[in-house]
Write an enzyme that holds these catalytic residues in place. Sequence first.
Site, PDB file in Angstrom:
ATOM      1  N   CYS A 193       0.852  -1.192   0.000  1.00  0.00           N
ATOM      2  CA  CYS A 193       0.000   0.000   0.000  1.00  0.00           C
ATOM      3  C   CYS A 193       0.882   1.234   0.000  1.00  0.00           C
ATOM      4  O   CYS A 193       1.404   1.618   1.050  1.00  0.00           O
ATOM      5  CB  CYS A 193      -0.919   0.002   1.216  1.00  0.00           C
ATOM      6  SG  CYS A 193      -1.896   1.505   1.398  1.00  0.00           S
ATOM      7  N   HIS A 223      14.474 -11.512  25.953  1.00  0.00           N
ATOM      8  CA  HIS A 223      13.352 -12.339  25.476  1.00  0.00           C
ATOM      9  C   HIS A 223      13.156 -13.483  26.460  1.00  0.00           C
ATOM     10  O   HIS A 223      13.946 -14.428  26.507  1.00  0.00           O
ATOM     11  CB  HIS A 223      13.665 -12.878  24.077  1.00  0.00           C
ATOM     12  CG  HIS A 223      12.482 -13.432  23.352  1.00  0.00           C
ATOM     13  ND1 HIS A 223      11.910 -14.645  23.680  1.00  0.00           N
ATOM     14  CD2 HIS A 223      11.745 -12.950  22.312  1.00  0.00           C
ATOM     15  CE1 HIS A 223      10.895 -14.893  22.880  1.00  0.00           C
ATOM     16  NE2 HIS A 223      10.770 -13.882  22.037  1.00  0.00           N
ATOM     17  N   HIS A 258       6.193 -10.623  26.923  1.00  0.00           N
ATOM     18  CA  HIS A 258       7.193 -11.682  27.088  1.00  0.00           C
ATOM     19  C   HIS A 258       8.606 -11.202  26.775  1.00  0.00           C
ATOM     20  O   HIS A 258       9.564 -11.955  27.004  1.00  0.00           O
ATOM     21  CB  HIS A 258       6.846 -12.870  26.186  1.00  0.00           C
ATOM     22  CG  HIS A 258       7.099 -12.601  24.729  1.00  0.00           C
ATOM     23  ND1 HIS A 258       6.300 -11.773  23.979  1.00  0.00           N
ATOM     24  CD2 HIS A 258       8.077 -13.032  23.896  1.00  0.00           C
ATOM     25  CE1 HIS A 258       6.765 -11.715  22.750  1.00  0.00           C
ATOM     26  NE2 HIS A 258       7.836 -12.462  22.666  1.00  0.00           N
TER      27      HIS A 258
END
Length: 678
Positions: free
Chosen positions: A439, A598, A583
């Site tokens: 787009c 992480h 997380h």
Amino acid sequence: MSILGYLQNVGRALMVPVATLPAAAILMGVGYWIDPTGWGGSNALAAFFIQSGSAIIDNMGVLFAVGVAYGMSKDKDGAAALAGFVGFLVLTTLCSPAAVAMIQKIPADQVPAAFGKIKNQFVGIMVGIIAAELYNRFSAVELPKALSFFSGRRLVPILTSFVMIVVAFIMMYIWPVVFDGLVNFGEHIQKLGSVGAGVYAFFNRLLIPVGLHHALNSVFWFDVAGINDIPNFLGGAQSIEAGKAVVGITGRYQAGFFPIMMFGLPGAALAIYHCARPENKAKVLGIMMAGAFAAFFTGITEPLEFSFMFVAPVLYVLHAILTGISVFIAATMHWIAGFGFSAGLVDMVLSSRNPLATHWYMLIPQGLVFFVIYYLVFRFTITKFNLMTPGRELAVAGSEEDGEDVNVTGNKDQDVTGLARQYVAAIGGSDNLTGIDACITRLRLTVKDSAQVNEVLAKRLGATGVIRLNKTSVQIIVGFMAEKIANAMKTVGAVPASAPAAASASVAPAAGVKPQVVPQAATAATVAELLSPVTGEVVALEQVPDEAFASKAVGDGVAVKPTEKTVVSPAAGTIVKIFNTNHAFCLETEKGAEIVVHMGIDTVALNGQGFKRLVEEGAEVAAGQPVLEMDLDFLNTHARSMISPVVCSNIDDFGGLVIKAQGQVVAGETPLYEIKGK
């Protein structure tokens, strides 16, 4: 797919019919230039152009049905577009005033007025969505041999026509209610007058990051709530004669965008350039000049807006507020100009002789004032709050100074196909990629798992931003080559996931292994010392059960298997990102090191269960300050692994790592590793 992801698809599909508006704008604009007083009544050539443009404007409903059906179909096949066209004809014919009077056995003068507006863009969008869904579900259906000619794609228009009979029956009862509700909404905004125009413009900008501004635009620009700003403005004389347009009013939801797009955003670009570090100004100048020219000449603002939208969101909110103020001022003063595509110089020139354009030239001095306002507001905000706009603190992405070539293979003249292959690799390879579209300036991608997208590599390839809308929807801002890259990505064949080598050669020791030092980094200055973000046991990065981390594609570092619930910041800095599922988080240190913490592997699939954030994005944190809290009992039961990588994602900008930790570590106390300068 989530509701947000589905609305994203609808917004993307709307760009197909909206792309026809420039043709209408040019044709009618030329006609009004030829005959500014007679509006085609005294000049045959002018009438020729005006009527040609009217052919598009007067049929926007069916264009929306065809365009949305095509744009939302799974493989962009013409059968979907045909189904949209058939569906629109069946539905609007059955719901026309004459048909309603005949079917419901009521006098024609008692038919609700809503049915006189059944051929509008709102109905076109609805029909297009239904047709696309039928195509996606039934285009591969095989009928018995005797009916095999009607199998597959040929079946879809037939099914659509029957489905529209049912929809028409339902619409006969609910359409008057829906229409009245939309009209009431539009009337409420209209009653707010200029203030309503400003409120609309504010939300128009705010919704751009997620692509939902198209849905908002359909209410104010097209005949959904009785406003119909763009078609009525482009219709000019015809709209006035039909009583659909009012001089000084029609166009107020468009006019105030001209000062912002032609002048305000270029002022912001100048401020960003002046605030860049001296060594980066040459690179920033090229980026800002290109974006400013696009905004001024064509009204396409995404290249500029995305340059600061995510790195300095406070600037984007200020931009949305200033846009609302500009539209409010133009509407209040009745300084009116309109556009068929966007509020740039081309559309201003074409609309200047439209009979609905009043005091349009005053938008130019208004724009000059907004140029100054944008420059002063942006420069003050950037310097006052030390915002990380392009060229500040961190080097410009893709520049030689940050050691990252736009083309990571080293071939700067690589063709689009080669670039597309690398973007597929950055997205997690062909196996992770399920849908490709574009787009204007964005790749709109559907993936199996957005966590596999390598944002670092994408930015090295030239992307200015990566947006993870949810687990399966990703947008990558690549500029005007978006459509070319997207088309090339569809044809490149199988591509594996990226796994570029990290800059350093350090190896994180597991328990019982002595720390190793990167030789070239041993005597270099320490850029940052990281503490363990969680109490637990050190694990070598190569032993992490995730290829992206183990291969160091995400960055270099170590991992920790947690034994306690609190996760702290490993260093002082700014929390630039906390994932929606809580997380993981990204920390930028004072010296520009980008740290990814992480917690666990594949924990994104838990949708936030087991995690609680203790700070918000943008927070300044000290080393050892709590950031997350975990429910370890739940996570150890439901997560694939709780081994938690702690990596420096831009390690290529530095000299390497010196691993300090082994065995057991304590959150906020035990040194994990040092990042060395070059």
